[in-house]
Design a protein around this motif. Structure first.
Motif, PDB file in Angstrom:
ATOM      1  N   SER A 100       0.825  -1.205   0.000  1.00 56.23           N
ATOM      2  CA  SER A 100       0.000   0.000   0.000  1.00 56.23           C
ATOM      3  C   SER A 100       0.860   1.256   0.000  1.00 56.23           C
ATOM      4  CB  SER A 100      -0.935   0.005   1.206  1.00 56.23           C
ATOM      5  OG  SER A 100      -0.197   0.092   2.405  1.00 56.23           O
ATOM      6  N   ASN A 101       2.032   1.195   0.647  1.00 54.29           N
ATOM      7  CA  ASN A 101       2.903   2.366   0.686  1.00 54.29           C
ATOM      8  C   ASN A 101       3.426   2.732  -0.698  1.00 54.29           C
ATOM      9  OD1 ASN A 101       2.527   2.362   3.409  1.00 54.29           O
ATOM     10  ND2 ASN A 101       4.530   1.548   3.939  1.00 54.29           N
ATOM     11  N   THR A 102       3.465   1.742  -1.597  1.00 53.71           N
ATOM     12  CA  THR A 102       3.935   2.012  -2.956  1.00 53.71           C
ATOM     13  C   THR A 102       2.944   2.894  -3.707  1.00 53.71           C
ATOM     14  OG1 THR A 102       5.084  -0.105  -3.020  1.00 53.71           O
ATOM     15  CG2 THR A 102       4.624   0.948  -5.132  1.00 53.71           C
ATOM     16  N   PHE A 103       1.667   2.625  -3.516  1.00 60.06           N
ATOM     17  CA  PHE A 103       0.641   3.354  -4.253  1.00 60.06           C
ATOM     18  C   PHE A 103       0.071   4.525  -3.481  1.00 60.06           C
ATOM     19  CE2 PHE A 103      -0.501   1.337  -8.242  1.00 60.06           C
ATOM     20  CZ  PHE A 103       0.227   0.157  -8.194  1.00 60.06           C
ATOM     21  N   ASP A 104       0.046   4.419  -2.178  1.00 62.98           N
ATOM     22  CA  ASP A 104      -0.604   5.452  -1.384  1.00 62.98           C
ATOM     23  C   ASP A 104       0.390   6.526  -0.954  1.00 62.98           C
ATOM     24  OD1 ASP A 104      -3.048   4.148  -1.531  1.00 62.98           O
ATOM     25  OD2 ASP A 104      -2.574   2.883   0.196  1.00 62.98           O
ATOM     26  N   PRO A 105       0.030   7.797  -1.119  1.00 66.40           N
ATOM     27  CA  PRO A 105       0.923   8.893  -0.725  1.00 66.40           C
ATOM     28  C   PRO A 105       0.857   9.145   0.774  1.00 66.40           C
ATOM     29  CG  PRO A 105      -1.116   9.764  -1.585  1.00 66.40           C
ATOM     30  CD  PRO A 105      -1.227   8.270  -1.700  1.00 66.40           C
ATOM     31  N   ASP A 106       1.634  10.110   1.251  1.00 67.69           N
ATOM     32  CA  ASP A 106       1.589  10.486   2.668  1.00 67.69           C
ATOM     33  C   ASP A 106       0.218  11.048   3.042  1.00 67.69           C
ATOM     34  OD1 ASP A 106       4.274   9.762   2.949  1.00 67.69           O
ATOM     35  OD2 ASP A 106       4.960  11.747   2.332  1.00 67.69           O
ATOM     36  N   LEU A 107      -0.328  11.883   2.164  1.00 68.48           N
ATOM     37  CA  LEU A 107      -1.673  12.436   2.329  1.00 68.48           C
ATOM     38  C   LEU A 107      -2.385  12.399   0.989  1.00 68.48           C
ATOM     39  CD1 LEU A 107      -0.931  15.636   4.476  1.00 68.48           C
ATOM     40  CD2 LEU A 107      -2.076  13.559   5.284  1.00 68.48           C
ATOM     41  N   LYS A 108      -3.704  12.269   1.041  1.00 63.70           N
ATOM     42  CA  LYS A 108      -4.472  12.271  -0.206  1.00 63.70           C
ATOM     43  C   LYS A 108      -5.769  13.037  -0.012  1.00 63.70           C
ATOM     44  CE  LYS A 108      -6.258   9.385  -3.925  1.00 63.70           C
ATOM     45  NZ  LYS A 108      -6.263   8.042  -4.534  1.00 63.70           N
ATOM     46  N   PHE A 136       3.693  -3.292 -14.338  1.00 65.45           N
ATOM     47  CA  PHE A 136       4.109  -3.256 -12.933  1.00 65.45           C
ATOM     48  C   PHE A 136       3.581  -4.485 -12.202  1.00 65.45           C
ATOM     49  CE2 PHE A 136      -0.053  -1.153 -12.759  1.00 65.45           C
ATOM     50  CZ  PHE A 136      -0.633  -1.733 -11.641  1.00 65.45           C
ATOM     51  N   ALA A 137       4.198  -4.793 -11.087  1.00 61.45           N
ATOM     52  CA  ALA A 137       3.769  -5.920 -10.253  1.00 61.45           C
ATOM     53  C   ALA A 137       3.933  -5.532  -8.792  1.00 61.45           C
ATOM     54  CB  ALA A 137       4.583  -7.172 -10.576  1.00 61.45           C
ATOM     55  N   VAL A 138       2.836  -5.586  -8.043  1.00 60.64           N
ATOM     56  CA  VAL A 138       2.876  -5.294  -6.616  1.00 60.64           C
ATOM     57  C   VAL A 138       2.295  -6.469  -5.853  1.00 60.64           C
ATOM     58  CG1 VAL A 138       2.187  -3.690  -4.803  1.00 60.64           C
ATOM     59  CG2 VAL A 138       2.610  -2.837  -7.100  1.00 60.64           C
ATOM     60  N   GLU A 139       1.004  -6.636  -5.926  1.00 62.99           N
ATOM     61  CA  GLU A 139       0.325  -7.803  -5.378  1.00 62.99           C
ATOM     62  C   GLU A 139      -0.954  -8.032  -6.171  1.00 62.99           C
ATOM     63  OE1 GLU A 139      -2.523  -8.023  -3.194  1.00 62.99           O
ATOM     64  OE2 GLU A 139      -3.024  -5.912  -3.308  1.00 62.99           O
ATOM     65  N   GLU A 140      -1.527  -9.224  -6.048  1.00 63.04           N
ATOM     66  CA  GLU A 140      -2.523  -9.702  -6.990  1.00 63.04           C
ATOM     67  C   GLU A 140      -3.693  -8.739  -7.195  1.00 63.04           C
ATOM     68  OE1 GLU A 140      -5.212 -13.721  -7.827  1.00 63.04           O
ATOM     69  OE2 GLU A 140      -4.003 -13.527  -5.994  1.00 63.04           O
ATOM     70  N   SER A 141      -4.274  -8.222  -6.122  1.00 65.91           N
ATOM     71  CA  SER A 141      -5.463  -7.376  -6.270  1.00 65.91           C
ATOM     72  C   SER A 141      -5.144  -6.077  -7.000  1.00 65.91           C
ATOM     73  CB  SER A 141      -6.063  -7.070  -4.895  1.00 65.91           C
ATOM     74  OG  SER A 141      -5.144  -6.352  -4.090  1.00 65.91           O
ATOM     75  N   LEU A 142      -3.989  -5.481  -6.708  1.00 65.09           N
ATOM     76  CA  LEU A 142      -3.595  -4.237  -7.376  1.00 65.09           C
ATOM     77  C   LEU A 142      -3.144  -4.494  -8.807  1.00 65.09           C
ATOM     78  CD1 LEU A 142      -1.633  -2.467  -4.488  1.00 65.09           C
ATOM     79  CD2 LEU A 142      -3.920  -1.923  -5.321  1.00 65.09           C
ATOM     80  N   ASP A 143      -2.531  -5.656  -9.047  1.00 69.13           N
ATOM     81  CA  ASP A 143      -2.042  -5.980 -10.399  1.00 69.13           C
ATOM     82  C   ASP A 143      -3.175  -6.156 -11.391  1.00 69.13           C
ATOM     83  OD1 ASP A 143       0.456  -5.920  -9.325  1.00 69.13           O
ATOM     84  OD2 ASP A 143       0.700  -8.091  -9.177  1.00 69.13           O
ATOM     85  N   LYS A 144      -4.367  -6.466 -10.878  1.00 68.18           N
ATOM     86  CA  LYS A 144      -5.527  -6.630 -11.751  1.00 68.18           C
ATOM     87  C   LYS A 144      -6.433  -5.407 -11.748  1.00 68.18           C
ATOM     88  CE  LYS A 144      -5.877 -11.673 -11.232  1.00 68.18           C
ATOM     89  NZ  LYS A 144      -6.744 -12.785 -10.769  1.00 68.18           N
TER      90      LYS A 144
END
Length: 401
Positions: A57-65, A196-204
């Motif tokens: 989640s830290n890969t996709f999620d910023p410090d604040l959104k 890209f590849a992170v984990e299954e749910s995000l990859d799809k």
């Protein structure tokens, strides 16, 4: 020297004349060592899994959104962008626009989200590190897809073949009002330039594209977005920066931290960690019943010694303290040795990765001082209770019998 402590140490080092008592004492000590080592290892393993899971989640999620307070989109004016750049502690920000889309390529199709991002997105998040091949592409009609979507559609990475991205047209009215020849959807031909590849749910789930073409696809103005991602400076206060952002954006957007964006994930991981701790603590509680039994056996074995000490003027409370201290010493030493063994195993896993999830991925563990203190504290508390229960068996009737 404290008299009860001195006698307790002597009893701890000395062997009983009864071989069965020696065996019980050894088994009790061994159970404490194994139980404390197991608790520390399991807590360290869950700490590693938690960090490993959050890294996705830290890969996709910023410090604040910033997300829309109502609806799916909100607007940000050039003046507001300028005001955001002036916020102290804010390193960078990136606008995005995402919508659910239908992806198709040569009779293969899937549902995913197309996310339009501006040129700052890669600097705000760590998404660059997830590319396994290809790149972000310089052309406006280049896009990056997850490995899950890539495997489903089988889209080649070249400049000659494109996948189709379809989204429903916004607006009101029936299809007949729009005309028989008009399509009820907008479409975009997107060339895959990277995967890209992170984990299954995000990859799809995600397809990344340039923000302007996604705004055109969704028929949105250049100042309409579905979110703004913020990256903070290392020394910045999250609360202060968030308040400053909210002052600029007003009531049209809500600003959430990374933890708030993943509330369910954090809650699940914390619940699992707590459940595991309670289960292993229950095992330790059962194991420490052996301490009660061992101390009672020691009391009966040393009954004549206790009578002698009582005759020499030792009080009942002092005799109780002797066996209480003995129980505390046994549990403390057992707990410390167990934690030491657990630390060596966790350290070896960190250094050598001998336990693997996959041939290339070592099982994630994390050596934490907090977990160390939790295990030692748990052992001491349970040892205190069990020792108190066992030492309370010393009575005047038992000594004078």
């Amino acid at each position: 020297m404290n008299f009860p402590f001195y006698i307790a140490k002597r009893y701890l080092r000395s062997k009983s004349s009864q071989n069965a008592v020696n065996i019980i004492n050894f088994i009790t000590f061994l159970v404490i060592v194994i139980g404390s080592a197991a608790l520390f290892i399991v807590l360290s393993a869950f700490a590693g899994l938690k960090t490993f899971s959050l890294s996705f989640s830290n890969t996709f999620d910023p410090d604040l959104k910033a997300s829309p307070a109502t609806g799916k989109y909100f607007t940000i004016s050039p003046d507001e962008e300028s005001a955001l750049r002036e916020i102290e502690g804010l390193a960078n920000f990136s606008k995005e626009l995402e919508e659910r889309a239908y992806l198709t390529y040569k009779e293969k199709s899937t549902i995913a989200y197309i996310k339009g991002v501006d040129e700052n997105y890669r600097a705000v998040t760590g998404v660059d590190s997830t590319l396994i091949f290809g790149n972000w592409g310089s052309d406006m009609y280049h896009g990056v897809i997850g490995i899950g979507i890539y495997n489903i559609l089988g889209v080649p990475m070249n400049n000659r073949t494109a996948m189709e991205v379809l989204v429903p047209k916004p607006g009101e009215g029936s299809f007949s009002q729009q005309g028989f020849n008009s399509k009820p959807y907008n479409e975009l031909a997107l060339v895959v330039s990277g995967v890209f590849a992170v984990e299954e749910s995000l990859d799809k789930k995600y397809v990344f594209a340039h923000l302007p073409i996604v705004q055109d696809l969704l028929q949105k103005n250049r100042n309409e977005v579905s979110g703004i991602n913020f990256k903070l400076m290392e020394s910045a206060s999250v609360d202060e920066v968030r308040n400053s952002i909210m002052e600029v954006l007003g009531d049209k957007a809500s600003v959430l931290t990374r933890r708030e964006l993943n509330t369910s994930l954090y809650r699940m991981l914390n619940t699992e960690n707590l459940a595991t701790y309670l289960i292993f603590t229950l095992v330790l509680i059962i194991a420490l019943f052996n301490v009660v039994g061992a101390i009672i056996m020691m009391i009966l074995d040393k009954q004549q010694n206790s009578k002698t000490l009582y005759s020499l003027g030792t009080t009942i409370s002092a005799l109780r303290r002797i066996y209480f201290i003995q129980g505390i010493l046994v549990t403390s030493f057992g707990g410390l040795i167990g934690v030491l063994i657990g630390s060596l195993l966790i350290g070896s896993q960190l250094a050598f990765g001998w336990l693997k999830i996959t041939p290339t991925l070592a099982y994630p563990v994390e050596y934490s001082l907090i977990n160390l203190l939790i295990v030692i504290g748990t052992i001491l508390v349970l040892g205190f209770i069990s020792s108190k229960i066992a030492s309370s068996r010393i009575t005047k009737k038992l000594i004078t019998a």
